[in-house]
Design a protein around this motif. Sequence first.
Motif, PDB file in Angstrom:
ATOM      1  N   SER A   1       0.883  -1.598  -0.129  1.00  0.00           N
ATOM      2  CA  SER A   1       0.164   0.386  -0.209  1.00  0.00           C
ATOM      3  C   SER A   1       0.262   0.743   0.055  1.00  0.00           C
ATOM      4  O   SER A   1       1.897   0.974   0.228  1.00  0.00           O
ATOM      5  N   ALA A   2       0.261   2.696  -0.650  1.00  0.00           N
ATOM      6  CA  ALA A   2       0.820   3.421  -0.414  1.00  0.00           C
ATOM      7  C   ALA A   2      -0.110   4.546   0.714  1.00  0.00           C
ATOM      8  O   ALA A   2      -0.954   4.667  -0.278  1.00  0.00           O
ATOM      9  N   VAL A   3       0.192   4.836   1.331  1.00  0.00           N
ATOM     10  CA  VAL A   3       0.021   6.024   2.386  1.00  0.00           C
ATOM     11  C   VAL A   3       0.031   7.015   2.759  1.00  0.00           C
ATOM     12  O   VAL A   3       1.664   7.306   1.934  1.00  0.00           O
ATOM     13  N   MET A   4      -0.298   8.343   1.964  1.00  0.00           N
ATOM     14  CA  MET A   4      -0.383   9.858   2.167  1.00  0.00           C
ATOM     15  C   MET A   4      -0.907  10.169   3.402  1.00  0.00           C
ATOM     16  O   MET A   4      -2.125   9.749   3.503  1.00  0.00           O
TER      17      MET A   4
ATOM     18  N   ALA B   1     -11.800  18.914  -6.216  1.00  0.00           N
ATOM     19  CA  ALA B   1     -11.954  18.215  -5.471  1.00  0.00           C
ATOM     20  C   ALA B   1     -11.721  18.580  -3.600  1.00  0.00           C
ATOM     21  O   ALA B   1     -12.303  17.875  -2.466  1.00  0.00           O
ATOM     22  N   LEU B   2     -10.532  19.182  -4.221  1.00  0.00           N
ATOM     23  CA  LEU B   2      -9.656  19.434  -2.277  1.00  0.00           C
ATOM     24  C   LEU B   2     -10.625  20.553  -1.330  1.00  0.00           C
ATOM     25  O   LEU B   2     -10.469  19.790  -0.338  1.00  0.00           O
ATOM     26  N   GLY B   3     -12.143  20.895  -1.587  1.00  0.00           N
ATOM     27  CA  GLY B   3     -12.214  21.874  -0.454  1.00  0.00           C
ATOM     28  C   GLY B   3     -13.372  20.812  -0.202  1.00  0.00           C
ATOM     29  O   GLY B   3     -13.277  20.548   1.295  1.00  0.00           O
ATOM     30  N   ALA B   4     -13.421  20.310  -0.770  1.00  0.00           N
ATOM     31  CA  ALA B   4     -15.022  18.782  -0.288  1.00  0.00           C
ATOM     32  C   ALA B   4     -13.877  17.632   0.097  1.00  0.00           C
ATOM     33  O   ALA B   4     -14.205  17.013   1.753  1.00  0.00           O
ATOM     34  N   VAL B   5     -12.836  17.173   0.060  1.00  0.00           N
ATOM     35  CA  VAL B   5     -11.794  17.046   1.271  1.00  0.00           C
ATOM     36  C   VAL B   5     -11.736  17.576   1.758  1.00  0.00           C
ATOM     37  O   VAL B   5     -11.342  16.601   3.564  1.00  0.00           O
ATOM     38  N   GLN B   6     -11.222  18.465   2.082  1.00  0.00           N
ATOM     39  CA  GLN B   6     -10.782  19.042   3.606  1.00  0.00           C
ATOM     40  C   GLN B   6     -12.117  19.306   4.081  1.00  0.00           C
ATOM     41  O   GLN B   6     -11.839  18.847   5.286  1.00  0.00           O
ATOM     42  N   ALA B   7     -13.596  19.342   3.386  1.00  0.00           N
ATOM     43  CA  ALA B   7     -14.390  19.234   4.632  1.00  0.00           C
ATOM     44  C   ALA B   7     -14.106  17.833   5.157  1.00  0.00           C
ATOM     45  O   ALA B   7     -15.309  18.460   6.531  1.00  0.00           O
ATOM     46  N   ALA B   8     -14.507  16.627   4.585  1.00  0.00           N
ATOM     47  CA  ALA B   8     -14.152  15.338   5.066  1.00  0.00           C
ATOM     48  C   ALA B   8     -13.580  15.233   5.947  1.00  0.00           C
ATOM     49  O   ALA B   8     -13.649  14.337   6.695  1.00  0.00           O
TER      50      ALA B   8
ATOM     51  N   LEU C   1      -1.594  14.012  -0.526  1.00  0.00           N
ATOM     52  CA  LEU C   1      -3.509  13.646  -1.815  1.00  0.00           C
ATOM     53  C   LEU C   1      -3.853  15.353  -2.544  1.00  0.00           C
ATOM     54  O   LEU C   1      -3.814  14.864  -3.452  1.00  0.00           O
ATOM     55  N   ALA C   2      -3.195  16.688  -2.081  1.00  0.00           N
ATOM     56  CA  ALA C   2      -3.161  17.470  -2.438  1.00  0.00           C
ATOM     57  C   ALA C   2      -2.296  17.592  -3.510  1.00  0.00           C
ATOM     58  O   ALA C   2      -3.562  17.585  -4.862  1.00  0.00           O
ATOM     59  N   ILE C   3      -1.720  17.374  -3.688  1.00  0.00           N
ATOM     60  CA  ILE C   3      -0.570  17.016  -4.551  1.00  0.00           C
ATOM     61  C   ILE C   3      -1.172  16.172  -5.837  1.00  0.00           C
ATOM     62  O   ILE C   3      -1.232  16.163  -7.415  1.00  0.00           O
ATOM     63  N   MET C   4      -1.635  15.053  -5.488  1.00  0.00           N
ATOM     64  CA  MET C   4      -2.141  13.857  -6.644  1.00  0.00           C
ATOM     65  C   MET C   4      -2.935  14.136  -6.725  1.00  0.00           C
ATOM     66  O   MET C   4      -3.625  13.992  -8.575  1.00  0.00           O
TER      67      MET C   4
END
Length: 110
Positions: A75-78, A95-102, A83-86
């Motif tokens: 596995s590759a953990v980040m 999608a970064l805003g939704a990721v941050q909110a989650a 995650l933002a870079i990817m």
Amino acid sequence: MTQPFTCANARYRTDTRHGHPHGTGQARGSMLAAPLVTQADTGDTLWLEYVIGPEGTRFWLMWYDAHGLPRLTNSAVMDHANLAIMLRALGHGAALGAVQAALPPARHAP
């Protein structure tokens, strides 16, 4: 693995306390409500998951077969920054805003 749609290694495991289920009645842990990819010929799915480990909240991409069993032995953990870079590199920077909110609340060091 004791239940479908969870994965673990010596240091990390899918964090089923957070996120979306991997289908009806399945374990939580997915960042998104649906898989990123579904292979039409095998039913394999690729999920972006929350991971719990010694450093706190992390993420990994994990392949599961049509029955929810992990396909990977590695596995590759980040972290959030990786995650933002990817996401930006894949053209999903919006999608970064939704990721941050989650994200679960950050744990503060004592």
